[in-house]
Design a protein around this motif. Structure first.
Motif, PDB file in Angstrom:
ATOM      1  N   TYR A 155       0.825  -1.207   0.000  1.00 57.64           N
ATOM      2  CA  TYR A 155       0.000   0.000   0.000  1.00 57.64           C
ATOM      3  C   TYR A 155       0.861   1.260   0.000  1.00 57.64           C
ATOM      4  CZ  TYR A 155      -3.101   3.643   1.800  1.00 57.64           C
ATOM      5  OH  TYR A 155      -3.789   4.820   1.976  1.00 57.64           O
ATOM      6  N   VAL A 156       1.874   1.309   0.873  1.00 59.77           N
ATOM      7  CA  VAL A 156       2.722   2.497   0.955  1.00 59.77           C
ATOM      8  C   VAL A 156       3.512   2.683  -0.338  1.00 59.77           C
ATOM      9  CG1 VAL A 156       4.616   3.594   2.202  1.00 59.77           C
ATOM     10  CG2 VAL A 156       2.838   2.362   3.460  1.00 59.77           C
ATOM     11  N   ALA A 157       3.966   1.598  -0.930  1.00 58.86           N
ATOM     12  CA  ALA A 157       4.665   1.700  -2.212  1.00 58.86           C
ATOM     13  C   ALA A 157       3.757   2.299  -3.280  1.00 58.86           C
ATOM     14  CB  ALA A 157       5.170   0.323  -2.653  1.00 58.86           C
ATOM     15  N   GLY A 158       2.489   1.922  -3.260  1.00 57.64           N
ATOM     16  CA  GLY A 158       1.551   2.488  -4.218  1.00 57.64           C
ATOM     17  C   GLY A 158       1.355   3.980  -4.029  1.00 57.64           C
ATOM     18  N   ILE A 159       1.290   4.416  -2.763  1.00 61.29           N
ATOM     19  CA  ILE A 159       1.186   5.848  -2.473  1.00 61.29           C
ATOM     20  C   ILE A 159       2.440   6.574  -2.947  1.00 61.29           C
ATOM     21  CG2 ILE A 159       1.064   7.576  -0.636  1.00 61.29           C
ATOM     22  CD1 ILE A 159      -1.593   6.219  -1.075  1.00 61.29           C
ATOM     23  N   THR A 166      10.131   8.072  -7.329  1.00 61.78           N
ATOM     24  CA  THR A 166      10.508   7.295  -8.514  1.00 61.78           C
ATOM     25  C   THR A 166      10.923   5.870  -8.190  1.00 61.78           C
ATOM     26  OG1 THR A 166      12.811   8.060  -8.419  1.00 61.78           O
ATOM     27  CG2 THR A 166      11.241   9.392  -9.694  1.00 61.78           C
ATOM     28  N   GLY A 167      10.807   5.454  -6.940  1.00 62.58           N
ATOM     29  CA  GLY A 167      11.128   4.100  -6.530  1.00 62.58           C
ATOM     30  C   GLY A 167      10.905   3.959  -5.037  1.00 62.58           C
ATOM     31  N   VAL A 168      11.092   2.748  -4.531  1.00 63.36           N
ATOM     32  CA  VAL A 168      10.964   2.490  -3.095  1.00 63.36           C
ATOM     33  C   VAL A 168      12.098   1.589  -2.644  1.00 63.36           C
ATOM     34  CG1 VAL A 168       8.453   2.779  -2.977  1.00 63.36           C
ATOM     35  CG2 VAL A 168       9.421   0.518  -3.481  1.00 63.36           C
TER      36      VAL A 168
END
Length: 440
Positions: A155-159, A166-168
């Motif tokens: 979920y946080v990566a989607g936000i 530009t990445g996580v």
């Protein structure tokens, strides 16, 4: 010049050069744990500084259990409102204005959440943290909570993707939640999340998959992993090599190699408690050089199929070039020097051969051994270690507030200011949370 060469990642995205501003916790969120204009100010300056990649400090997936009270938290149980999303977009826009990448580091503090943040840290097992009594005994997570946290990483990566990052990077090092699942010293479970290394790595692997499902194949995913916990019975270097082999099949784009935990802060160049230390001291070759983990990275390189990054102790451009030319890694992470010299990457990329300022050489209570970071007295050692860390935190606070660095600040003064700031910030965060609960 190797550091100036671009790097194409497995997902197809390209880093403009091989220098990275490594993750450093900022502690400048508002009382609701949202990003603020101070994030944009701080990361805008770093973006102007020339590094091809900037990594944020911890962005937490659970607003109840924080690494420190000023963390940004993105919690799907209380999704960010329009103001929170706008603040993230401003942060991302400022942090990429120099044409670099900005990756959000996603984390859960696990058992390493101070008492003034939470009285109930969460961990794989009820194994407490022994540092100055500042950490409560954690509660062991239930199976449904573990599965919820895995989805929270996605979920946080989607936000992050939605708001312009530009990445996580998934933080699985330094003793935080994913790291503590990997360690047999802190993971004493007998279910599918504990026991064998495959089981202990399950939460990390499933979290990576949840993130990839959310962001798609062309969005960079990094993992930060300990090369070793440096403690008896912990996550060993041999464990690390096996986990890296597992990660080879997960399509990650950059593996960052680090090491240590709060109890064994090798990430800061120090040993921790005698009774929890492993039997292998820091390698002499590493002590003589700059990089704390380069020896470990060389063996990881032999099994890793993804690009690698090493962070910790790099201070000279000549040594950075040497490491890159030797193929020990693909990206060099620089942290603490960039708190007082935000233009350091640009200078090195322009051919400046001057080394970064080594603040750590003077950040100690005294030159006397028993009052320094090498003190045999554990309390004194910890004050030196975390006092030096507090000095850097205070500089970041000043820069984010538009005030610039204060080179006259001493270690003890920084430690006291940091402690007062943390307690007052925690009080405001708790007050804001109670107010929100009353109006819900």
């Amino acid at each position: 010049m190797r550091m100036a060469e671009p790097l194409t990642l497995p997902c197809g995205q390209q880093l403009p050069n091989r220098l990275c501003k490594a993750a450093m916790t900022e502690g400048i969120a508002d009382d609701r744990l949202n990003a603020t204009p101070r994030h944009a100010e701080l990361y805008g300056q770093w973006s102007d500084g020339g590094a091809g990649l900037l990594l944020t400090g911890n962005v937490m997936i659970d607003r109840r259990v924080l690494e420190r009270p000023g963390n940004v938290a993105i919690d799907r149980s209380a999704p960010p409102d329009a103001d929170g999303m706008a603040a993230l977009r401003r942060w991302a826009e400022a942090g990429t204005r120099g044409g670099n990448h900005l990756w959000m580091q996603i984390s859960h503090a696990g058992r390493q959440s101070p008492r003034y943040v939470t009285s109930e840290p969460l961990a794989p097992s009820e194994v407490g943290l022994q540092i100055l009594g500042n950490y409560a005994r954690p509660r062991a997570l239930r199976d449904d909570e573990i599965r919820d946290f895995i989805e929270r990483f996605g979920y946080v990566a989607g936000i992050a993707k939605e708001t312009g990052f530009t990445g996580v990077q998934i933080h699985a090092a330094h003793g935080y939640l994913l790291s503590s699942f990997l360690s047999p010293a802190t993971n004493q479970r007998d279910d599918q999340w504990g026991g064998s290394l495959e089981n202990r790595a399950r939460m990390l692997i499933e979290s990576i998959r949840a993130v990839r499902r959310t962001v798609g194949p062309e969005f960079p995913i990094s993992v930060k992993l300990n090369s070793d916990d440096f403690r008896k019975g912990g996550f060993s270097h041999e464990d690390c090599l096996q986990v890296v082999q597992m990660l080879n099949d997960e399509g990650i784009d950059l593996l960052e190699v680090s090491g240590g935990t709060y109890e064994q802060p090798r990430l800061l160049g120090f040993d921790g408690r005698e009774d929890s230390r492993d039997d292998s001291p820091m390698r002499e070759s590493t002590r003589k050089r700059e990089a704390y983990f380069i020896d470990y990275a060389q063996s990881i390189r032999k099994v890793a199929t993804m690009p690698m990054m090493v962070t910790g102790g790099f201070r000279s451009p000549d040594f950075v070039e040497e490491v890159l030319a030797a193929g020990h890694c693909d990206v060099i992470g620089i942290g603490r020097p960039m708190t007082t010299d935000m233009q350091l990457p640009a200078r090195w990329l322009a051919g400046d051969s001057a080394e970064a300022i080594r603040h750590e050489g003077r950040l100690k209570l005294s030159d006397k051994r028993w009052l320094s970071g090498a003190s045999p007295i554990y309390f004194i050692k910890i004050v030196n270690v975390f006092g030096a860390q507090a000095w850097y935190y205070q500089q970041l606070q000043r820069i984010a507030g538009g005030r610039g660095v204060n080179m006259r600040l001493g270690l003890l003064g920084a430690f006291m200011r940091y402690f007062v700031d943390e307690i007052s910030t925690a009080w405001r965060v708790h007050r804001s949370r109670r107010k929100a609960e009353k109006t819900a």
